[in-house]
Every structure is written in structure tokens, then in C-alpha cells.
Design an enzyme around this catalytic site. Structure first.
Site, PDB file in Angstrom:
ATOM      1  N   HIS A  30       0.818  -1.222   0.000  1.00 39.31           N
ATOM      2  CA  HIS A  30       0.000   0.000   0.000  1.00 39.31           C
ATOM      3  C   HIS A  30       0.854   1.276   0.000  1.00 39.31           C
ATOM      4  CE1 HIS A  30       0.957   1.082   4.158  1.00 39.31           C
ATOM      5  NE2 HIS A  30       1.083  -0.229   4.317  1.00 39.31           N
TER       6      HIS A  30
ATOM      7  N   HIS B 172      11.963  -0.700 -12.815  1.00 39.59           N
ATOM      8  CA  HIS B 172      11.815  -2.145 -13.019  1.00 39.59           C
ATOM      9  C   HIS B 172      11.977  -2.846 -11.677  1.00 39.59           C
ATOM     10  CE1 HIS B 172      13.503  -6.095 -14.904  1.00 39.59           C
ATOM     11  NE2 HIS B 172      12.341  -6.278 -14.296  1.00 39.59           N
TER      12      HIS B 172
HETATM   13  O1  JB2 Z   1      18.373   0.848 -27.989  1.00 42.93           O
HETATM   14  C1  JB2 Z   1      17.539   0.092 -28.472  1.00 42.93           C
HETATM   15  C2  JB2 Z   1      17.417  -1.291 -28.094  1.00 42.93           C
HETATM   16  N1  JB2 Z   1      18.061  -2.072 -27.213  1.00 42.93           N
HETATM   17  C3  JB2 Z   1      17.479  -3.299 -27.283  1.00 42.93           C
HETATM   18  N2  JB2 Z   1      16.668   0.541 -29.418  1.00 42.93           N
HETATM   19  C4  JB2 Z   1      15.721  -0.271 -29.981  1.00 42.93           C
HETATM   20  N3  JB2 Z   1      14.909   0.214 -30.902  1.00 42.93           N
HETATM   21  N4  JB2 Z   1      15.588  -1.579 -29.639  1.00 42.93           N
HETATM   22  C5  JB2 Z   1      16.418  -2.066 -28.702  1.00 42.93           C
HETATM   23  N5  JB2 Z   1      16.493  -3.299 -28.195  1.00 42.93           N
HETATM   24  C6  JB2 Z   1      15.621  -4.429 -28.593  1.00 42.93           C
HETATM   25  O2  JB2 Z   1      15.027  -4.982 -27.444  1.00 42.93           O
HETATM   26  C7  JB2 Z   1      16.451  -5.482 -29.267  1.00 42.93           C
HETATM   27  O3  JB2 Z   1      16.196  -5.439 -30.653  1.00 42.93           O
HETATM   28  C8  JB2 Z   1      15.978  -6.800 -28.656  1.00 42.93           C
HETATM   29  O4  JB2 Z   1      15.184  -7.530 -29.570  1.00 42.93           O
HETATM   30  C9  JB2 Z   1      15.136  -6.366 -27.460  1.00 42.93           C
HETATM   31  C10 JB2 Z   1      15.816  -6.739 -26.142  1.00 42.93           C
HETATM   32  O5  JB2 Z   1      15.765  -8.115 -25.993  1.00 42.93           O
HETATM   33  P1  JB2 Z   1      16.626  -8.893 -24.902  1.00 42.93           P
HETATM   34  O6  JB2 Z   1      16.147 -10.314 -24.932  1.00 42.93           O
HETATM   35  O7  JB2 Z   1      18.032  -8.597 -25.074  1.00 42.93           O
HETATM   36  O8  JB2 Z   1      16.231  -8.240 -23.557  1.00 42.93           O
HETATM   37  P2  JB2 Z   1      14.800  -7.954 -22.945  1.00 42.93           P
HETATM   38  O9  JB2 Z   1      14.729  -6.517 -22.766  1.00 42.93           O
HETATM   39  O10 JB2 Z   1      13.705  -8.625 -23.685  1.00 42.93           O
HETATM   40  O11 JB2 Z   1      14.889  -8.711 -21.537  1.00 42.93           O
HETATM   41  C11 JB2 Z   1      15.735  -8.284 -20.486  1.00 42.93           C
HETATM   42  O12 JB2 Z   1      14.946  -7.621 -19.511  1.00 42.93           O
HETATM   43  C12 JB2 Z   1      13.897  -8.444 -18.967  1.00 42.93           C
HETATM   44  C13 JB2 Z   1      13.079  -7.574 -18.022  1.00 42.93           C
HETATM   45  C14 JB2 Z   1      16.381  -9.530 -19.914  1.00 42.93           C
HETATM   46  O13 JB2 Z   1      17.292  -9.157 -18.925  1.00 42.93           O
HETATM   47  C15 JB2 Z   1      15.330 -10.449 -19.318  1.00 42.93           C
HETATM   48  O14 JB2 Z   1      15.930 -11.586 -18.705  1.00 42.93           O
HETATM   49  C16 JB2 Z   1      14.486  -9.685 -18.305  1.00 42.93           C
HETATM   50  N6  JB2 Z   1      13.431 -10.548 -17.812  1.00 42.93           N
END
Ligand code: JB2
Length: 215
Positions: A140, A149
Site C-alpha cells: 500500500h 523495473h
Molecule cells: O536501444 C535500443 C534497443 N536495445 C534493445 N533501441 C531499440 N529500438 N531496440 C532495442 N532493443 C531491442 O530490445 C532489441 O532489438 C531486442 O530484440 C530487445 C531486447 O531483448 P533482450 O532479450 O536482449 O532483452 P529484454 O529486454 O527482452 O529482456 C531483459 O529484460 C527483462 C526484463 C532480460 O534481462 C530479461 O531476462 C528480463 N526478464
């Protein structure tokens, strides 16, 4: 609700993207989910979903407005893209997994995702583009700034405040009334019993300062 509002655009075809896409679909709020990711057109699918464009396609002047959420873990990127989408005229969706428990008196900012098993209690207030990850509890009257995050299994007791773009690591615990500054990092499993300044990383039990991240 028109067809456009039943289609969700998820920005970021990574691990977090699929978790958010599935939560949105299970919520019943959307009939269709598609991704925009920097990897398009080299990649055209992400699990069962299509990748149909690049994020910057949605930021171009005059683009047709859509309902979108940025599902990228990196705080600064998530906030920047969320702001860009809003300025381009898109609607930012708030995604709540159907098995999260969110008080009707909690307030959630646009572009925020609350994932499976999370609890957000009465009078908590969360900013835009936050992630309340799997199994988190936000008690709360907590206040979270934009782009915070809270990682899986972390627990924020009542009246905790967390500044913008801070990151609470997996399994972190914050006792009642503590203030965590902006862009701070609380390490995985840390137990925070004292206030944490802006741009500071704390780790351990009880949590101690590891480093200041600004000059
Ligand atoms: O600067 C950016 C950029 N950085 C990453 N600009 C744009 N336009 N896109 C970006 N991305 C995109 O986000 C990449 O193309 C990639 O496809 C995606 C990040 O995927 P990744 O699997 O590396 O991380 P995530 O953000 O999905 O997951 C992280 O955060 C979650 C909360 C991981 O640490 C996970 O384990 C965690 N659960």
C-alpha cells in the site's frame, strides 16, 4: 472499442517482449499482438507472433496511430521509446496479467506492465513504463517513478518510494517507508533498511553501497 484498439503493438522482440505479449493476450484485452523490433526484416517471427516492422517506423510523422507497449528491459531505452511513441500520437497500453492482483485503488501509468503473480496493493502509484515483474509485491501507498523495473520475486513493503528508472533486482526486499532515489540499483537478494541516494548501487543484507554511478 474499434479493431485498432484490439491490436497491440509490442516493441522489443526479446525475452521480456514474449512475457508481455503473452500477458496481454491472456488478459483478453487484445485479439491480436504483433511485434516491432530492430531485427526486422531479418527476423519476421517471435515465437507465435509476427514481427512486422522496426520501432522507428512508428515514430515517423503522420504514422497511423496504434496501441503499443515498450517491452524492453533496459530502463533508459524503454522510457525513451515510450516517450517517442506518445509524442507520435500512439496510445500506450497498460498490460496486466490476468493472474496479477491489482487493487482497484492502485494507479498505474501508461505503458506499465504487471506480470503473473504480482500484487499491487491499495493506493500504490506507479509511473509510466514500469515493469512489475513475476511474483513481485508492491504494498500500500508505494510510489514508483517512470521507468522503474521491479525484478521477479522482489518485495516492496508499504510506503516505499522508488525514483525514476531505478532497478530493484530479483528477490530484493525493501522495508516500509524507505526512499530509493532515481536511477539506483538494488542488487538481487538485497535487503534495504536505509534510504538509497540517486545513482547508487546497493547490495547485500543489510544492503550497503557498492558504488555511486554518477560523478
Ligand atoms: O536501444 C535500443 C534497443 N536495445 C534493445 N533501441 C531499440 N529500438 N531496440 C532495442 N532493443 C531491442 O530490445 C532489441 O532489438 C531486442 O530484440 C530487445 C531486447 O531483448 P533482450 O532479450 O536482449 O532483452 P529484454 O529486454 O527482452 O529482456 C531483459 O529484460 C527483462 C526484463 C532480460 O534481462 C530479461 O531476462 C528480463 N526478464
Amino acid at each position: 472499442m474499434n479493431d485498432n484498439e484490439r491490436r497491440l503493438v509490442v516493441i522489443g522482440a526479446g525475452g521480456h517482449g514474449k512475457v508481455v505479449a503473452e500477458a496481454a493476450q491472456l488478459s483478453g484485452q487484445f485479439d491480436e499482438v504483433v511485434f516491432y523490433d530492430a531485427s526486422w526484416p531479418e527476423r519476421s517471427t517471435h515465437g507465435p507472433w509476427l514481427i512486422v516492422g522496426r520501432p522507428e517506423d512508428l515514430l515517423a510523422p503522420g504514422v497511423h496511430p496504434c496501441v503499443a507497449v515498450v517491452a524492453i528491459g533496459a530502463q533508459a531505452v524503454r522510457v525513451r521509446l515510450t516517450d517517442g511513441l506518445r509524442r507520435a500520437g500512439h496510445t500506450l497500453a497498460t498490460v496486466i496479467h490476468p493472474r496479477a492482483a491489482v487493487s482497484p485503488r492502485a494507479r498505474l501509468g501508461s505503458g506499465t506492465a504487471v506480470l503473473a503473480g504480482a500484487v499491487v496493493n491499495i493506493d500504490a502509484e506507479l509511473g509510466a513504463a514500469c515493469i512489475v515483474n513475476t511474483g513481485v509485491t508492491i504494498d500500500h501507498d508505494c510510489r514508483l517513478g517512470d521507468g522503474v523495473h521491479v525484478s521477479p520475486g522482489a518485495h516492496l513493503a508499504g510506503n516505499v518510494q522508488v525514483g525514476e528508472q531505478s532497478w530493484i533486482g530479483t528477490g530484493g526486499v525493501i522495508i516500509p517507508g524507505i526512499q530509493v532515489g532515481a536511477r539506483a540499483v538494488v542488487g538481487a537478494g538485497a535487503v534495504v533498511i536505509r534510504n538509497v541516494a540517486d545513482d547508487t548501487t546497493v547490495v547485500g543484507n543489510p544492503a550497503r553501497i557498492l558504488e555511486k554511478t554518477s560523478c
